[in-house]
Design an enzyme around this catalytic site. Structure first.
Site, PDB file in Angstrom:
ATOM      1  N   SER A  93       0.833  -1.201   0.000  1.00 48.17           N
ATOM      2  CA  SER A  93       0.000   0.000   0.000  1.00 48.17           C
ATOM      3  C   SER A  93       0.873   1.258   0.000  1.00 48.17           C
ATOM      4  O   SER A  93       1.669   1.449  -0.908  1.00 48.17           O
ATOM      5  CB  SER A  93      -0.967  -0.042   1.188  1.00 48.17           C
ATOM      6  N   ASP A 132      -5.772  -3.972  -2.030  1.00 50.40           N
ATOM      7  CA  ASP A 132      -4.670  -3.622  -1.128  1.00 50.40           C
ATOM      8  C   ASP A 132      -3.988  -4.862  -0.552  1.00 50.40           C
ATOM      9  O   ASP A 132      -4.639  -5.784  -0.060  1.00 50.40           O
ATOM     10  CB  ASP A 132      -5.236  -2.780   0.022  1.00 50.40           C
TER      11      ASP A 132
END
Length: 349
Positions: free
Chosen positions: A44, A217
């Site tokens: 991320s 993610d």
């Protein structure tokens, strides 16, 4: 046998949305102490920062530029709604309805196009486009040759229910890792569920010509892949791996906030996922020993309206955390405690 520089390290950066500015401060402090990084992994926001760490080093640029690059990102523009959302956003009530439609049919409220464009342009300015630009020659590595890249980012393939390590796992989709764009992989790694539309990956294999994988993610499955570069051949590490964390604290403090309503619940679910994933690592003394804990408490990972004051605070916390860590870091002691099978007097490739 070659003796390797004591200031070389691998780096693993935890995800945390806008809290990633704390990573920037920590990396800048490590670089200021003389460290350079052989390999970098991130999830991320950790993938975003990690990509620029590798790109800056490849371009021969100082890592002090990380802060300049981070500040060039307009966090408000991360909330990039589609054309309908832009038209209705100013009309009371309609914007919420359109956001709900986007969430239902596109998988996320925001498109993520601004983030990808910013990544692609900023990395191109440093001479990086595809993972082929980030290949490294490292004959002493225990990694197979096809895994020898300066950058690895993680994403979660919710279609196949697996963690994806990019560029390593592109071959499983019939794709040439060297030809894949770094910005696409980082954008996939940063696809915070419900907030950003997921990234689709279409395999190019004879058996799966039509199957599409949905990537979100990396923090869904592993927000802190600290062991990614650890040797698997039984030989001692040549240099340390430093992890930088933005969530779980080693002092046991618990922070709470009240959850009210559906939107608040959704936000809290995402924050819980990002902060609790890999929480079991925190109890391992050897993981703690090589982890820098940046105090980003009180900052939401999805606060895209983050102020300059909060940015300054996160950067300062990162620098302070890294300085405190280095003051107590002892490589030989770490080897003797955590890699007891390794001779501590010689760094062996």
């Amino acid at each position: 046998m070659e003796t390797l520089a004591a200031t070389r390290a691998d780096l693993v950066l935890e995800g945390g949305g806008v809290k990633g500015l704390g990573l920037v401060g920590a990396v800048a402090a490590l670089a200021g102490a003389g460290y350079d990084f052989a390999r970098v992994a991130g999830t991320s926001s950790g993938a975003v920062v990690g990509a620029f760490v590798v790109a800056l080093q490849r371009a021969g640029e100082p890592l002090t530029r990380l802060e300049e690059i981070a500040r060039s990102l307009d966090y408000r523009k991360l909330r990039d709604r589609g054309p309908l959302g832009k038209l209705t956003g100013s009309v009371r009530g309609l914007g919420t309805i359109v956001d709900g439609i986007s969430l239902a049919f596109d998988g996320g409220v925001f498109e993520g196009d601004y983030l990808r464009a910013w990544l692609k342009g900023s990395l191109a300015d440093l001479g990086v486009r595809t993972f082929g630009d980030l290949r490294v020659v490292d004959e002493g590595s225990s990694l197979p040759p096809e895994h020898r890249y300066g950058l690895v980012v993680t994403a979660s393939d919710v279609s196949r229910h697996r963690l994806v390590r990019l560029p390593w796992d592109y071959v499983d989709y019939g794709l040439d890792p060297d030809e894949q764009e770094v910005a696409d992989a980082v954008r996939a790694s940063a696809s915070i569920p419900f907030f950003f539309e997921p990234v689709t990956l279409r395999p190019r294999t004879e058996r799966e010509t039509s199957a599409v994988s949905t990537l979100v993610d990396g923090g869904v499955l592993s927000n802190f892949p600290v062991a990614l570069f650890d040797r698997t051949d039984g030989r001692p590490p040549r240099w340390p791996t430093f992890g930088v964390r933005l969530s779980m604290r080693p002092d046991g403090r618990v922070l709470t906030h009240e959850v009210r309503g559906t939107v608040s619940l959704a936000l809290s679910l995402v924050e819980t996922m990002l902060e609790a994933c890999d929480g079991q690592h925190i109890d391992d003394p050897c993981v703690q020993a090589r982890s820098i804990f940046v105090d980003a408490s009180g900052v939401s990972p999805v606060d895209f309206a983050i102020t300059e004051e909060v940015k300054d605070h996160l950067l300062a916390e990162g620098r302070s955390a890294a300085a405190s860590f280095l003051a107590g870091w002892d490589w030989s002691d770490y080897l003797s405690r955590c890699r007891s099978s390794a001779p501590v007097s010689v760094q062996v490739p």
